[in-house]
Design an enzyme around this catalytic site. Structure first.
Site, mmCIF file in Angstrom:
data_model
loop_
_atom_site.group_PDB
_atom_site.id
_atom_site.type_symbol
_atom_site.label_atom_id
_atom_site.label_comp_id
_atom_site.label_asym_id
_atom_site.label_seq_id
_atom_site.Cartn_x
_atom_site.Cartn_y
_atom_site.Cartn_z
ATOM 1 N N HIS A 162 -3.628 1.969 -6.951
ATOM 2 C CA HIS A 162 -4.895 1.358 -6.533
ATOM 3 C C HIS A 162 -4.993 1.333 -5.009
ATOM 4 C CE1 HIS A 162 -8.531 -0.823 -7.420
ATOM 5 N NE2 HIS A 162 -8.167 -1.841 -6.653
ATOM 6 N N GLU A 200 12.702 -2.197 2.347
ATOM 7 C CA GLU A 200 12.095 -2.551 3.630
ATOM 8 C C GLU A 200 12.547 -1.619 4.750
ATOM 9 O OE1 GLU A 200 10.204 -4.723 6.791
ATOM 10 O OE2 GLU A 200 9.797 -4.260 4.682
ATOM 11 N N HIS A 218 -2.162 -5.612 9.239
ATOM 12 C CA HIS A 218 -1.224 -4.479 9.214
ATOM 13 C C HIS A 218 -1.755 -3.364 8.309
ATOM 14 C CE1 HIS A 218 2.556 -2.450 9.671
ATOM 15 N NE2 HIS A 218 2.903 -2.585 8.408
ATOM 16 N N HIS A 235 -13.474 -10.104 -4.192
ATOM 17 C CA HIS A 235 -13.069 -8.700 -4.156
ATOM 18 C C HIS A 235 -13.602 -7.958 -5.373
ATOM 19 C CE1 HIS A 235 -10.678 -5.114 -3.612
ATOM 20 N NE2 HIS A 235 -10.031 -5.312 -4.748
ATOM 21 N N HIS A 291 11.018 1.863 4.613
ATOM 22 C CA HIS A 291 9.645 1.772 5.144
ATOM 23 C C HIS A 291 9.650 1.836 6.667
ATOM 24 C CE1 HIS A 291 5.435 0.680 5.284
ATOM 25 N NE2 HIS A 291 5.705 -0.375 6.023
#
Length: 338
Positions: free
Chosen positions: A308, A77, A142, A250, A80
């Protein structure tokens, strides 16, 4: 090419590349369940790195051994966040150069200004992702703003990359590409909604879902926006039928996007100025289809799931590149010299 122009272009391309990497790393954060590895913001238990938070992290692990906090998740985290902060600094540098040397560069600084606004908004949603405890609507927003940021930086980079001239008639494809970009954006939002609700494994078979073409689904609860992770607005746990509705939507909308973009990309290959990006778009669509199927058949392997997400980002940037180039149709070729 003079020194100022060269520095500006290198800065734009570096920032563009880092943004693409950050989007993929953001997927890695989400898929490894590291979004709350440091449950406060911007630091980690008030420290600038997990090294200063070892007692707090150790206590959190003892209290909840399989919870969202661990030393490895804290580092994931925080890395990032560090990369995100670096990206913000690079965009500030781009904005400075875009305004300071706007006459020299021959470019309006409006796009660079919009990019700074986008990265600031992205930072705010990054903070809210933590403070709202991975609320699906916030996490999906986000991701969406991250892709908008990538699109803006792609537009900045596309203005600087040389390409062959396009005939004025090629402009007729711009509305079609614009519609394709809108469809793609909706599909990416649906994909983000699948990921943030952990609905990727709601359907384990293909082409059917749970042995049926139309399985039992709850669209109202599946697409209710204002709710916590894993819960309904009432506070009850989200049902399997709701998760199935998210996944099924989706999966099937992907075919709509595929059937629209493949013929469009094939037709665009006839235009010399966008032949390369159009061919790349076809390859990326095929790769995206394969990684999507792989996540189903192999039960969502981490590397493929990250790829992906990266594929969705790559398709977005290629679409933006094509859109920008079509906007120059009828004008002179873009060259590397000024």
């Amino acid at each position: 090419m003079d020194r100022i122009t060269r520095i500006y272009r290198k800065l734009v391309f570096l920032t563009w590349f880092l943004t693409l990497d950050l989007i993929m790393f953001g997927a890695f954060v989400r898929l490894t369940d590291s979004g709350l590895g440091c449950p406060d913001w911007p630091g980690c238990y008030g420290s600038t790195s997990p090294l200063g938070s070892l007692p707090e992290i150790d206590q959190a692990v003892r209290t909840m051994p399989y919870g969202p906090v661990s030393l490895s998740k804290a580092w994931i985290e925080m890395v990032h966040r560090y990369v995100g902060a670096t990206l913000g600094c690079l965009i500030i540098a781009i904005l400075y150069m875009a305004w300071r040397y706007r006459r020299h560069l021959g470019r309006s600084p409006a796009l660079a200004t919009a990019t700074l606004a986008a990265v600031c908004l992205q930072g705010a949603f990054g903070a809210w992702t933590v403070t709202h405890r991975l609320m699906p609507a916030v996490v999906t927003a986000h991701l969406a703003i991250g892709l908008i940021l990538l699109g803006l930086l792609t537009a900045l980079a596309a203005r600087e990359k040389p390409h062959r001239a396009l005939a004025a008639a090629a402009r007729r494809f711009r509305p079609w590409v614009g519609v394709g970009l809108l469809l793609l954006s909706l599909q990416i939002l649906l994909g983000g909604w699948v990921s943030t609700n952990y609905a990727a494994l709601a359907c384990m078979d293909f082409p059917m879902c749970q042995g049926a073409w139309v399985p039992p689904m709850d669209f109202r609860d599946g697409f209710s926006l204002i709710r916590a992770l894993g819960e309904l607005p009432s506070g009850q746990a989200i049902s399997q039928a709701a998760l199935t509705a998210i996944h099924w939507t989706h999966r099937n909308f992907a075919f709509v996007v595929f059937l629209y973009l493949v013929p469009l990309a094939w037709r665009l290959r006839a235009e010399a100025g966008v032949r390369g990006p159009a061919t790349l778009l076809l390859c990326l669509l095929l790769a995206q289809l394969l990684t999507g199927l792989t996540t189903i058949f192999f039960q969502w392997p981490l590397a493929v799931a990250v790829l992906h997400t990266g594929g969705a980002a790559a398709i977005t940037l290629v679409m933006v590149l094509i859109l920008v180039r079509l906007g120059t149709a009828g004008g002179p070729p873009v060259t590397s010299a000024r």
